[in-house]
Scaffold this motif. Structure first.
Motif, PDB file in Angstrom:
ATOM      1  N   ILE A 185     -22.500  20.895  12.543  1.00 13.98           N
ATOM      2  CA  ILE A 185     -21.192  20.381  13.300  1.00 13.98           C
ATOM      3  C   ILE A 185     -19.843  20.764  12.314  1.00 13.98           C
ATOM      4  O   ILE A 185     -19.066  21.148  12.528  1.00 13.98           O
ATOM      5  N   THR A 186     -20.374  20.588  10.879  1.00 11.96           N
ATOM      6  CA  THR A 186     -19.344  20.600   9.821  1.00 11.96           C
ATOM      7  C   THR A 186     -18.717  22.339   9.914  1.00 11.96           C
ATOM      8  O   THR A 186     -17.719  22.780   9.790  1.00 11.96           O
ATOM      9  N   PHE A 187     -19.866  23.115  10.036  1.00  6.68           N
ATOM     10  CA  PHE A 187     -19.648  24.469  10.051  1.00  6.68           C
ATOM     11  C   PHE A 187     -18.729  25.012  11.123  1.00  6.68           C
ATOM     12  O   PHE A 187     -17.872  25.762  11.252  1.00  6.68           O
ATOM     13  N   TYR A 188     -19.010  24.503  12.228  1.00 11.22           N
ATOM     14  CA  TYR A 188     -18.251  24.608  13.768  1.00 11.22           C
ATOM     15  C   TYR A 188     -16.998  24.296  13.433  1.00 11.22           C
ATOM     16  O   TYR A 188     -16.043  24.965  13.663  1.00 11.22           O
ATOM     17  N   VAL A 189     -16.727  22.929  13.077  1.00 12.02           N
ATOM     18  CA  VAL A 189     -15.196  22.383  12.866  1.00 12.02           C
ATOM     19  C   VAL A 189     -14.429  23.345  11.900  1.00 12.02           C
ATOM     20  O   VAL A 189     -13.247  23.503  12.211  1.00 12.02           O
ATOM     21  N   LEU A 190     -14.990  23.681  10.752  1.00 12.99           N
ATOM     22  CA  LEU A 190     -14.227  24.265   9.742  1.00 12.99           C
ATOM     23  C   LEU A 190     -13.976  25.615  10.092  1.00 12.99           C
ATOM     24  O   LEU A 190     -12.809  26.118  10.146  1.00 12.99           O
ATOM     25  N   GLY A 191     -15.133  26.454  10.709  1.00 15.57           N
ATOM     26  CA  GLY A 191     -14.826  27.759  11.364  1.00 15.57           C
ATOM     27  C   GLY A 191     -13.768  27.904  12.381  1.00 15.57           C
ATOM     28  O   GLY A 191     -12.840  28.674  12.468  1.00 15.57           O
ATOM     29  N   THR A 192     -13.765  26.938  13.490  1.00 17.57           N
ATOM     30  CA  THR A 192     -12.871  26.923  14.578  1.00 17.57           C
ATOM     31  C   THR A 192     -11.724  26.673  14.011  1.00 17.57           C
ATOM     32  O   THR A 192     -10.517  27.059  14.623  1.00 17.57           O
TER      33      THR A 192
END
Length: 343
Positions: free
Chosen positions: A51-58
């Motif tokens: 979830i952290t990766f997805y939020v930071l990436g988007t």
């Protein structure tokens, strides 16, 4: 992990991806399956990092999106990457971590379930956990370096030839802004992960009943994660410089990007095995636009694209990302084993 919490966050992930078109519909299905695999683990570490990766990436993708779209050209026409990410992009960034989660679940069968590897310690020597952290530290660093580095006011330089200045978006090129953003992203992953590698919380963060004396402090663990992620960003650029082509649109002097991470065809309309014969012969009238914005003379050329960074062309962007992720997982696990030793 608590199924109620993981379900809520998975639904939020799906809604965010659909409403903001950050993922294509097939990619949303792939991301949902990935989330379920991560959430199936007894600890919340894999799912939290996903979830952290997805939020930071988007979030990084949305920063100055209009400005970034003017710096590159989409292989399908128009500006740069404006479509949602595809299935291969999801798997390239999270596929290896999903495999680690499944392997750990298989290893747990027939064991006491204490620690990631079934041992008595809560976190020390849990190589699979370190592998998941290394995966997301590296992919987060690479994503932020790409999404924010392209905004650097200074043109990037080829990592294997620092004296060569490249157009923004060139595979294998790096900038100080991009490297800095990548390091910060990796450090953030380290901070989030440190909860599970903290001796004061390890006993409750895992299913272990006892916690050993930590081999590294929390700050040392964050530094370790930052170095792994930063190294992953560098490795991605090195692999890209060697194994990936960079194609430029000679009408605009901008790098051509495939919005789903696939290969960019040098001749628009061709396939990987059958060059388009008409485009091969057709002359196209173009006007050269320099990096200073000056418009040059019109000229006729035999096509609208050419390779400006001549890697081997064996991999597309997804292949580069997946190779980098697997490499840094292995490197992180080996480095951790060498750092903390055997227990």
């Amino acid at each position: 992990m608590n199924p109620y919490i993981s379900t809520i966050f998975t639904l939020l992930l799906i809604h965010r991806a659909y409403s903001r078109s950050s993922l294509t519909p097939p990619a949303i299905l792939a991301a949902t399956l990935t989330a379920l695999i991560h959430a199936s683990h007894p600890t919340a570490l894999p799912f939290t990092l996903l979830i952290t990766f997805y939020v930071l990436g988007t979030t990084a993708t949305k920063i100055k999106k209009a400005e970034k779209e003017k710096l590159t050209v989409s292989s399908g026409g128009g500006h740069g990457e404006h479509d949602g990410r595809g299935v291969k992009q999801v798997l390239a960034n999270s596929g290896a971590a999903s495999i680690l989660c499944l392997v750990d679940l298989a290893v747990r069968k027939g064991t006491s379930g204490k620690g990631w590897l079934g041992g008595e310690t809560a976190y020390v020597g849990d190589l699979l956990a370190v592998g998941v952290v290394a995966n997301y530290a590296a992919t987060t660093a690479d994503t932020l370096a790409s999404e924010l580095g392209i905004l650097s006011k200074r043109k990037p330089r080829l990592i294997l030839n620092p004296w060569k200045i490249c157009p923004p978006g060139t595979n294998g090129a790096v900038s100080a802004v991009g490297l800095g953003a990548g390091a910060l992203g990796a450090a953030f992953i380290g901070v989030v992960s440190s909860y599970w590698f903290n001796p004061t919380t390890a006993a409750t963060a895992t299913t272990a009943t006892t916690a050993a004396t930590p081999a590294v402090s929390v700050m040392e663990f964050i530094l370790f994660t930052t170095l792994i992620g930063f190294s992953g960003s560098l490795l991605d650029s090195i692999i890209g410089a060697i194994f990936q082509h960079s194609v430029i649109d000679i009408r605009t002097n901008r790098i051509v990007e495939n919005p789903h991470g696939g290969k960019v065809l040098i001749i628009p309309g061709e396939t990987s095995s059958h060059p388009h014969p008409l485009h091969m012969k057709q002359e196209v009238e173009v006007e050269k636009i320099g990096w200073d914005g000056a418009v040059g003379n019109h000229s006729k050329v035999g096509g609208s694209r050419k390779v400006v960074q001549g890697g081997l062309g064996w991999l597309d962007n997804n292949g580069v990302n997946a190779s980098m992720a697997v490499g840094m997982i292995l490197a992180g696990m080996v480095a951790w084993w060498a750092l903390v030793g055997e227990y």
